[in-house]
Design a protein around this motif. Structure first.
Motif, PDB file in Angstrom:
ATOM      1  N   CYS A 317       0.172 -43.293   0.166  1.00 14.12           N
ATOM      2  CA  CYS A 317      -0.050 -42.655  -1.156  1.00 14.12           C
ATOM      3  C   CYS A 317      -0.298 -43.752  -2.174  1.00 14.12           C
ATOM      4  O   CYS A 317       0.544 -44.653  -2.354  1.00 14.12           O
ATOM      5  CB  CYS A 317       1.175 -41.808  -1.542  1.00 14.12           C
ATOM      6  SG  CYS A 317       0.982 -40.955  -3.138  1.00 14.12           S
ATOM      7  N   THR A 319      -1.464 -44.527  -6.144  1.00  7.64           N
ATOM      8  CA  THR A 319      -1.740 -44.050  -7.516  1.00  7.64           C
ATOM      9  C   THR A 319      -2.709 -44.959  -8.265  1.00  7.64           C
ATOM     10  O   THR A 319      -3.108 -44.652  -9.399  1.00  7.64           O
ATOM     11  CB  THR A 319      -0.434 -43.958  -8.319  1.00  7.64           C
ATOM     12  OG1 THR A 319       0.171 -45.242  -8.368  1.00  7.64           O
ATOM     13  CG2 THR A 319       0.517 -42.960  -7.687  1.00  7.64           C
ATOM     14  N   ASN A 337      -5.803 -42.773  -4.247  1.00  8.44           N
ATOM     15  CA  ASN A 337      -5.903 -41.422  -3.684  1.00  8.44           C
ATOM     16  C   ASN A 337      -4.893 -40.472  -4.295  1.00  8.44           C
ATOM     17  O   ASN A 337      -4.732 -39.342  -3.835  1.00  8.44           O
ATOM     18  CB  ASN A 337      -5.753 -41.445  -2.157  1.00  8.44           C
ATOM     19  CG  ASN A 337      -4.396 -41.986  -1.718  1.00  8.44           C
ATOM     20  OD1 ASN A 337      -3.523 -42.239  -2.538  1.00  8.44           O
ATOM     21  ND2 ASN A 337      -4.229 -42.154  -0.405  1.00  8.44           N
ATOM     22  N   CYS A 338      -4.212 -40.948  -5.391  1.00  9.23           N
ATOM     23  CA  CYS A 338      -3.259 -40.089  -6.098  1.00  9.23           C
ATOM     24  C   CYS A 338      -3.346 -40.420  -7.582  1.00  9.23           C
ATOM     25  O   CYS A 338      -3.137 -41.568  -7.975  1.00  9.23           O
ATOM     26  CB  CYS A 338      -1.833 -40.321  -5.571  1.00  9.23           C
ATOM     27  SG  CYS A 338      -0.580 -39.319  -6.439  1.00  9.23           S
ATOM     28  N   CYS A 342       3.500 -40.621  -6.793  1.00  9.95           N
ATOM     29  CA  CYS A 342       3.752 -40.559  -5.356  1.00  9.95           C
ATOM     30  C   CYS A 342       5.234 -40.281  -5.125  1.00  9.95           C
ATOM     31  O   CYS A 342       6.099 -41.085  -5.521  1.00  9.95           O
ATOM     32  CB  CYS A 342       3.343 -41.865  -4.679  1.00  9.95           C
ATOM     33  SG  CYS A 342       1.550 -42.116  -4.615  1.00  9.95           S
ATOM     34  N   ASN A 345       5.376 -40.232   0.574  1.00  8.95           N
ATOM     35  CA  ASN A 345       3.949 -40.315   0.900  1.00  8.95           C
ATOM     36  C   ASN A 345       3.173 -39.152   0.331  1.00  8.95           C
ATOM     37  O   ASN A 345       1.998 -38.972   0.653  1.00  8.95           O
ATOM     38  CB  ASN A 345       3.759 -40.375   2.421  1.00  8.95           C
ATOM     39  CG  ASN A 345       4.263 -41.683   3.010  1.00  8.95           C
ATOM     40  OD1 ASN A 345       4.195 -42.721   2.356  1.00  8.95           O
ATOM     41  ND2 ASN A 345       4.778 -41.635   4.241  1.00  8.95           N
ATOM     42  N   VAL A 346       3.805 -38.313  -0.570  1.00  7.80           N
ATOM     43  CA  VAL A 346       3.163 -37.121  -1.132  1.00  7.80           C
ATOM     44  C   VAL A 346       2.867 -37.382  -2.612  1.00  7.80           C
ATOM     45  O   VAL A 346       3.711 -37.896  -3.360  1.00  7.80           O
ATOM     46  CB  VAL A 346       4.061 -35.882  -0.978  1.00  7.80           C
ATOM     47  CG1 VAL A 346       3.397 -34.664  -1.610  1.00  7.80           C
ATOM     48  CG2 VAL A 346       4.353 -35.632   0.489  1.00  7.80           C
ATOM     49  N   CYS A 347       1.664 -36.955  -3.075  1.00 10.33           N
ATOM     50  CA  CYS A 347       1.232 -37.136  -4.477  1.00 10.33           C
ATOM     51  C   CYS A 347       1.572 -35.875  -5.277  1.00 10.33           C
ATOM     52  O   CYS A 347       1.183 -34.771  -4.898  1.00 10.33           O
ATOM     53  CB  CYS A 347      -0.270 -37.412  -4.528  1.00 10.33           C
ATOM     54  SG  CYS A 347      -0.899 -37.649  -6.208  1.00 10.33           S
ATOM     55  N   ASN A 348       2.271 -36.038  -6.434  1.00 11.17           N
ATOM     56  CA  ASN A 348       2.600 -34.918  -7.313  1.00 11.17           C
ATOM     57  C   ASN A 348       1.975 -35.175  -8.682  1.00 11.17           C
ATOM     58  O   ASN A 348       2.169 -36.232  -9.276  1.00 11.17           O
ATOM     59  CB  ASN A 348       4.123 -34.782  -7.443  1.00 11.17           C
ATOM     60  CG  ASN A 348       4.503 -33.555  -8.277  1.00 11.17           C
ATOM     61  OD1 ASN A 348       4.537 -33.618  -9.488  1.00 11.17           O
ATOM     62  ND2 ASN A 348       4.816 -32.467  -7.580  1.00 11.17           N
ATOM     63  N   TYR A 349       1.225 -34.139  -9.230  1.00 12.87           N
ATOM     64  CA  TYR A 349       0.482 -34.309 -10.479  1.00 12.87           C
ATOM     65  C   TYR A 349       1.287 -33.803 -11.673  1.00 12.87           C
ATOM     66  O   TYR A 349       2.027 -32.820 -11.559  1.00 12.87           O
ATOM     67  CB  TYR A 349      -0.844 -33.556 -10.412  1.00 12.87           C
ATOM     68  CG  TYR A 349      -1.823 -34.195  -9.466  1.00 12.87           C
ATOM     69  CD1 TYR A 349      -2.700 -35.164  -9.921  1.00 12.87           C
ATOM     70  CD2 TYR A 349      -1.840 -33.825  -8.115  1.00 12.87           C
ATOM     71  CE1 TYR A 349      -3.598 -35.771  -9.050  1.00 12.87           C
ATOM     72  CE2 TYR A 349      -2.725 -34.423  -7.244  1.00 12.87           C
ATOM     73  CZ  TYR A 349      -3.602 -35.395  -7.710  1.00 12.87           C
ATOM     74  OH  TYR A 349      -4.480 -35.989  -6.856  1.00 12.87           O
ATOM     75  N   ASP A 397      -0.555 -28.916  -9.353  1.00 13.07           N
ATOM     76  CA  ASP A 397       0.293 -28.500  -8.244  1.00 13.07           C
ATOM     77  C   ASP A 397       0.696 -27.035  -8.360  1.00 13.07           C
ATOM     78  O   ASP A 397       1.528 -26.552  -7.566  1.00 13.07           O
ATOM     79  CB  ASP A 397       1.563 -29.377  -8.202  1.00 13.07           C
ATOM     80  CG  ASP A 397       1.225 -30.848  -8.051  1.00 13.07           C
ATOM     81  OD1 ASP A 397       0.418 -31.188  -7.168  1.00 13.07           O
ATOM     82  OD2 ASP A 397       1.733 -31.665  -8.849  1.00 13.07           O
ATOM     83  N   ASP A 401       5.168 -25.262 -10.782  1.00 13.01           N
ATOM     84  CA  ASP A 401       5.779 -26.589 -10.830  1.00 13.01           C
ATOM     85  C   ASP A 401       6.235 -26.933 -12.247  1.00 13.01           C
ATOM     86  O   ASP A 401       6.943 -27.920 -12.454  1.00 13.01           O
ATOM     87  CB  ASP A 401       4.766 -27.631 -10.318  1.00 13.01           C
ATOM     88  CG  ASP A 401       5.409 -28.988 -10.046  1.00 13.01           C
ATOM     89  OD1 ASP A 401       6.502 -29.009  -9.449  1.00 13.01           O
ATOM     90  OD2 ASP A 401       4.819 -30.013 -10.454  1.00 13.01           O
TER      91      ASP A 401
END
Length: 833
Positions: A317, A319, A337-338, A342, A345-349, A397, A401
């Motif tokens: 991940c 940013t 890619n984010c 991060c 390994n997960v991207c949160n907007y 998301d 969220d």
């Protein structure tokens, strides 16, 4: 010893008096000599004499050379001069400047004890002495080599064989007055004696005047370095060439060396060749995969081993974009890619602000006004202070969220009334404590499940919370300059330029259905303001002045309004609600001092061209004033049509009438009167036909003159201008007709004139009555070809507001008083003349 040159003083005299030499003339005292040194005698002539007088040598027919005049010199402060005598010694020429000519004999005066004078071989006179300051004298002729000075024995050379190498020179002598001695000690040595040059043939030899040719001794070529060919004596009066012997130029060696070298510069010198060792180098810190050789600073090398880092791996991940080593001095790009956060390994907007709305308490949408803002006093809020505010947010998301939405204005955070799926609503009855003179942005703050927050971001909506009170102020102006008494309210208006002054202004009230607002008045400045009794934004008002105000009906103007108005609304753009202290300017104007105007009674007004009156609108509010051009006369018992008849008619006041009781007017081009009745008509029919007719043939005449001659009655014909400068009241049964070829002018001092006034030109009554008297004209005014202008006014201008300054009373009896023998009497009456 000093040698004095006497020849230079003759230069100005020679050039001033020189004549052609072919005639053998010269200036007295000039230096001359023959072309051939001994070819005869030179003649010297005086340019100032009528006869040729010989004062020097002459050459016969031989041409003489002309030389510069001898200049005076001094020695030890003694002045030299010469006296020239002719052969007969009868004409002495004394030269105070000390001039002498070549060949003159120079000797001492009789009183020159110890004085020495002589003339050298070039003809120049020299003077010197031991101690005295005596003068020299010169006579004509003589030898250029004079005798030795007294006390000096001269031998050139010494006649004694043992001393033949001795020269004893007295010209000049030594400092002690004896001869100056010189021995022959070296071949080619030279010395002067007796005015000549002598040469030494060999050491101890006998001096001779024959020049000696001498050769230098032989020389060797120099062994020292030289860069050019050198000439040296060969001992036989010749030269030997010595070639250059400088070493060739040496170049610095290109090979590495650590010390300075001294090398030939090719010019008999040396130059320094500095060390050329490359500076020591450090091993590069930049990445390299091979061994590198660098200079060690001592003409040698240092070895640098490879330093490439180990290859890296990109994170899952990312940013931001980044790079990792590729193991070969390069990098591998790890693209972003984010665009949020991060979480492992997960991207949160993060969440974002989407929109904001304002509604009133009845859920009606409130749009921004023309300024891009809003305020609580807008009429759409219905007078209450309960807005409904909605914030809408979004999240890549998903709106689920989003965990919270907040709203604030100027630091005040509103209570939330609902929140669901990214939409939050806020509402409250805004407390008075929030009132502020400025507008502020609504700001929102949005947070998601992982703690992302937008921070306080602008909603784009400015809002003002205030008390809705607007200050009112204005000025009461004088509209007397209004054209024909009509006030206008355009952007440019002469009626709103002068303060009105004292017109008994006491009250001004802005009236509203809810509450009236009484203004605070400063009558001395013709201004008002609301002070604490302010107007309310969004409300509509009318106005009212005290009814006994001493001016015309006030007209209201809101600045930049196109027309006058009776009501107004406190609203944008007249009032800017977003300034710190909202203010509204409301001006008023009344006609205080009207322009002069006229009125007719018992008859209409007929004009070939135009009728222009200025009935003031104030006449309508003035007791006893009738706002018409023509009124009836109930005292005459005659029927009055009051017809106003002309090409164009302007009565001034828009709401006034043309006549009373009949409001009749007719606008049409009319020329028949001028064709029937003019100066020529009356002149041809009346001149010299009746005994009561008086004719004046002059450019201008005063009515006072006519009245003194005819008594103010009869028929008067004037072939020029008439100035009515005195009153004229006709007795009962009398008549007066004045016919003028040009113009009639009625003075501002005249208050009454009876009679029929007829003119081809204009009839004018203007100016101001200094006595505030009304001008009354009983009879008829008629202009055949021009205008009748009645603009006379009162000195007290506001008297024009309700009283005509000129009144014309139609008097038909004046016409019927004309004797029956005068033709057209009835026709004159029917025509209104």
């Amino acid at each position: 010893m000093k040698f004095i040159n006497l020849s230079k003083i003759f230069i100005p005299l020679v050039f001033a008096f020189l004549l052609f030499i072919s005639s053998r003339q010269a200036v007295l005292g000039a230096c001359i000599e023959c072309a051939n040194d001994h070819a005869g005698i030179c003649n010297l002539y005086s340019a100032n004499q009528a006869f040729n007088r010989m004062v020097g040598r002459y050459c016969g027919s031989t041409v003489c050379d002309f030389y510069d005049a001898c200049s005076p010199h001094t020695h030890n402060d003694a002045t030299c001069y010469s006296s020239n005598y002719d052969d007969l010694s009868t004409h002495l020429q004394q030269l105070s400047s000390g001039e002498a000519f070549h060949g003159a004999f120079v000797g001492c005066n009789s009183n020159n004890q110890g004085q020495n004078c002589f003339c050298d071989s070039s003809g120049r006179v020299h003077c010197y002495d031991d101690a005295n300051s005596d003068s020299c004298a010169a006579k004509e002729g003589g030898s250029p080599n004079p005798t030795s000075p007294p006390g000096c024995e001269e031998h050139c050379p010494n006649p004694n064989p043992k001393d033949s190498d001795l020269l004893q020179n007295c010209h000049p002598p030594d400092s002690d007055g004896t001869s100056k001695d010189t021995r022959c000690t070296a071949k080619c040595q030279t010395a002067p004696c007796g005015g000549k040059t002598y040469y030494c043939p060999s050491p101890g030899g006998t001096w001779t005047t024959t020049p000696i040719i001498c050769c230098s001794p032989a020389q060797s070529c120099p062994t020292t370095c030289h860069t050019a060919t050198i000439q040296v004596d060969d001992g036989n009066c010749g030269k030997i060439s010595c070639p250059a012997n400088a070493p060739a130029y040496q170049n610095c060696p290109s090979s590495c060396h650590t010390t300075s070298l001294s090398l030939d510069d090719g010019n008999c010198g040396k130059y320094t060749c500095p060390p050329n060792v490359p500076p020591a180098q450090s091993c590069p810190t930049t990445c390299h995969t091979a061994t590198i050789q660098v200079d060690d600073g001592n003409c040698g090398k240092t070895t640098c081993p490879p330093n490439a880092p180990t290859a890296g791996t990109c994170p899952i991940c990312r940013t931001a974009s980044s790079t990792v080593p590729d193991g070969s001095c390069g990098t591998t790009t790890c693209a972003q890619n984010c665009w949020a956060t991060c979480v492992g390994n997960v991207c949160n907007y993060p969440p974002t602000f989407s929109s904001f709305t304002i509604k009133n308490s009845t859920d009606t949408l409130v749009n921004v006004d023309a300024t891009g803002k809003n305020h609580i006093c807008q009429t759409i809020f219905n007078g209450n202070r309960i807005p409904i505010l909605t914030v809408t947010a979004s999240d890549p998301d998903g709106v689920s969220d989003i965990t919270s939405i907040r709203l604030r204005w100027n630091g005040h955070e509103f209570p939330q009334t609902s929140f669901s799926n990214g939409v939050a609503t806020f509402s409250e009855d805004l407390p008075v404590a929030l009132n502020n003179s400025n507008s502020y942005l609504f700001e929102a703050n949005i947070t998601d499940s992982v703690g992302h927050t937008t921070g306080w971001v602008s909603t784009g909506r400015f809002f003002k919370i205030w008390d809705c009170l607007v200050n009112a102020h204005g000025t009461y102006y004088d509209g007397s300059k209004a054209s024909f008494g009509t006030i206008t309210c355009g952007a440019i208006s002469n009626e709103f330029k002068d303060l009105i002054g004292d017109v008994n202004w006491k009250t001004l009230v802005f009236k509203n259905a809810v509450a009236d607002k009484n203004m605070d008045i400063d009558a001395s400045l013709s201004k008002y303001q609301s002070l604490s009794n302010k107007l309310i934004f969004g409300k509509t008002y009318t106005y009212a002045f005290n009814t006994d105000i001493a001016a015309g009906i006030p007209q209201m103007r809101i600045p930049n309004a196109a027309t006058c108005q009776n009501t107004f609304t406190v609203d944008f753009p007249t009032v800017d609600p977003y300034v710190a202290l909202p203010d509204m300017q409301i001006d008023f104007s009344s006609i205080k001092d009207q322009d002069p105007w006229f009125q007719t009674t018992a008859g209409g007004v007929n004009a070939v061209r135009n009728i222009r009156d200025a009935i003031p609108p104030t006449c309508q509010s003035t007791p006893g004033c009738i706002p018409v051009i023509s009124i009836e006369n109930t005292q005459t018992g005659l029927l009055n049509s009051n017809l106003i008849f002309a090409n164009s008619i302007d009565k001034g006041c828009d709401t006034c009438n043309y006549g009373q009781p009949n409001n009749w007017s007719y606008s049409v081009s009319r020329t028949s009167l001028s064709e029937d009745y003019n100066y020529n008509y009356f002149y041809n029919n009346y001149q010299n036909r009746f005994q009561f007719t008086k004719y004046y043939d002059q450019a201008s005449i005063n009515f006072s003159t006519i009245k003194s001659e005819i008594g103010g009655t009869g028929i008067v014909i004037v072939n020029g201008d008439l100035n009515i400068d005195t009153d004229n009241a006709l007795p009962n049964g009398q008549f007066l007709i004045i016919v003028v070829h040009k113009n009639i002018n009625i003075s501002n001092t005249v208050n009454r004139i009876d009679g029929l006034l007829i003119a081809d030109g204009s009839i004018t009554a203007d100016g101001v009555s200094d006595t505030d008297q009304q001008l009354v004209i009983n009879g008829v005014l008629y202009s055949a070809y021009s205008n009748v202008t009645l603009t006379r006014g009162f000195k007290t201008k506001n008297k024009n507001n309700g009283t005509p300054a000129v009144v014309v009373n139609f008097q038909p009896d004046y016409i019927f008083n004309i004797p029956i023998i005068v033709p057209e009497t009835q026709k004159l009456y029917q025509s209104g003349i």
